[in-house]
Enzyme design. Structure first.
Site, PDB file in Angstrom:
ATOM      1  N   CYS A  46       0.888  -1.176   0.012  1.00 17.87           N
ATOM      2  CA  CYS A  46       0.012   0.016   0.083  1.00 17.87           C
ATOM      3  C   CYS A  46       0.934   1.250  -0.121  1.00 17.87           C
ATOM      4  O   CYS A  46       0.507   2.298  -0.455  1.00 17.87           O
ATOM      5  CB  CYS A  46      -0.791  -0.134   1.342  1.00 17.87           C
TER       6      CYS A  46
HETATM    7  C1  BEZ Z   1       0.585  -4.558   1.936  1.00 14.18           C
HETATM    8  O1  BEZ Z   1      -0.002  -3.423   1.406  1.00 14.18           O
HETATM    9  O2  BEZ Z   1       1.722  -4.643   1.750  1.00 14.18           O
HETATM   10  C2  BEZ Z   1      -0.248  -5.932   2.181  1.00 14.18           C
HETATM   11  C3  BEZ Z   1      -1.479  -5.395   2.668  1.00 14.18           C
HETATM   12  C4  BEZ Z   1      -2.103  -6.707   3.506  1.00 14.18           C
HETATM   13  C5  BEZ Z   1      -1.802  -7.761   3.314  1.00 14.18           C
HETATM   14  C6  BEZ Z   1      -0.524  -8.126   2.288  1.00 14.18           C
HETATM   15  C7  BEZ Z   1       0.314  -6.989   2.012  1.00 14.18           C
END
Ligand code: BEZ
Length: 212
Positions: A46
């Site tokens: 994210c």
């Molecule tokens: C991420 O944004 O890195 C992420 C969020 C939830 C689960 C896996 C990765």
């Protein structure tokens, strides 16, 4: 909560965001919109997505598109996370992030997929036209960051096909040949598309991008 489909009206809402309380329709005004959700604050993928979106703002502005992101954490958390995004992605987050702690907008847009994760939002994208109609939906899993070049490409296609009787072929990018709408007979198409019409098959006619 009903599944939102292409052509449906994007539901309006008022929500707390990282830039204060905003009404979605007022925020969009006459612009196109991208509403996109993230699983949670302080997560690695994210962080890269929001940084990338911020770096693409000039390109979205050129296309009259306003972005709004969503994550199910609170506004104070978003503000702390934005500092990290700015620092690590060398940018300034320049669009609001909804603080959807009560999952109201997530539920309205069906962004929680319980078989993937029953509390966090998946990576949804909604592209909304100036009439507030949903023109594209995408759903990615948490483990896959989105491709923002693809979002720009789709916007280019949507804006072109809204104004011209054409469709865009596989992997099309702005400036490349487009497909004449099947509803237009070839002889008529030659009168409309003065840059030329190439009849590959009676059902496959190409013409230069009329907007380029
Ligand atoms: C991420 O944004 O890195 C992420 C969020 C939830 C689960 C896996 C990765």
């Amino acid at each position: 909560m009903a599944t939102l489909r292409l052509g449906d009206t994007a539901p309006d809402f008022t929500a707390v965001t990282s830039e204060g309380t905003l009404n979605f329709y007022e925020y969009l005004g006459d612009s196109w919109g991208i509403l996109f959700s993230h699983p949670a604050d302080f997560t690695p993928v994210c962080t890269t997505e929001l940084g990338t979106a911020a770096k693409f703002k000039d390109e979205f502005d050129k296309r009259n598109v306003k972005m709004m992101a969503l994550s199910v954490d609170g506004a104070a958390s978003h503000l702390e996370w934005i500092k990290d995004i700015n620092e690590t992605q060398n940018t300034e987050v320049n669009f609001p992030i909804i603080a959807d702690v009560e999952r109201k907008v997530s539920d309205l847009y069906d962004m929680i997929h319980p078989n993937a994760d029953d509390t966090l939002t998946v990576r949804s994208v909604f592209i909304i036209d100036p009439d507030k109609k949903i023109k594209l939906t995408l759903t990615y899993p948490a483990s896959t960051g989105r491709n923002f070049y693809e979002l720009l490409r789709v916007i280019d296609s949507l804006q072109l096909t809204a104004n011209h009787k054409v469709a865009t072929p596989a992997n099309w990018e702005h400036g490349e040949k487009v497909v004449v709408s099947p509803s237009i007979p070839t002889e008529e198409a030659k009168g409309i598309f003065t840059k030329g019409v190439e009849e590959v098959k009676p059902y496959l006619r190409l013409t230069p991008d009329p907007s380029a």
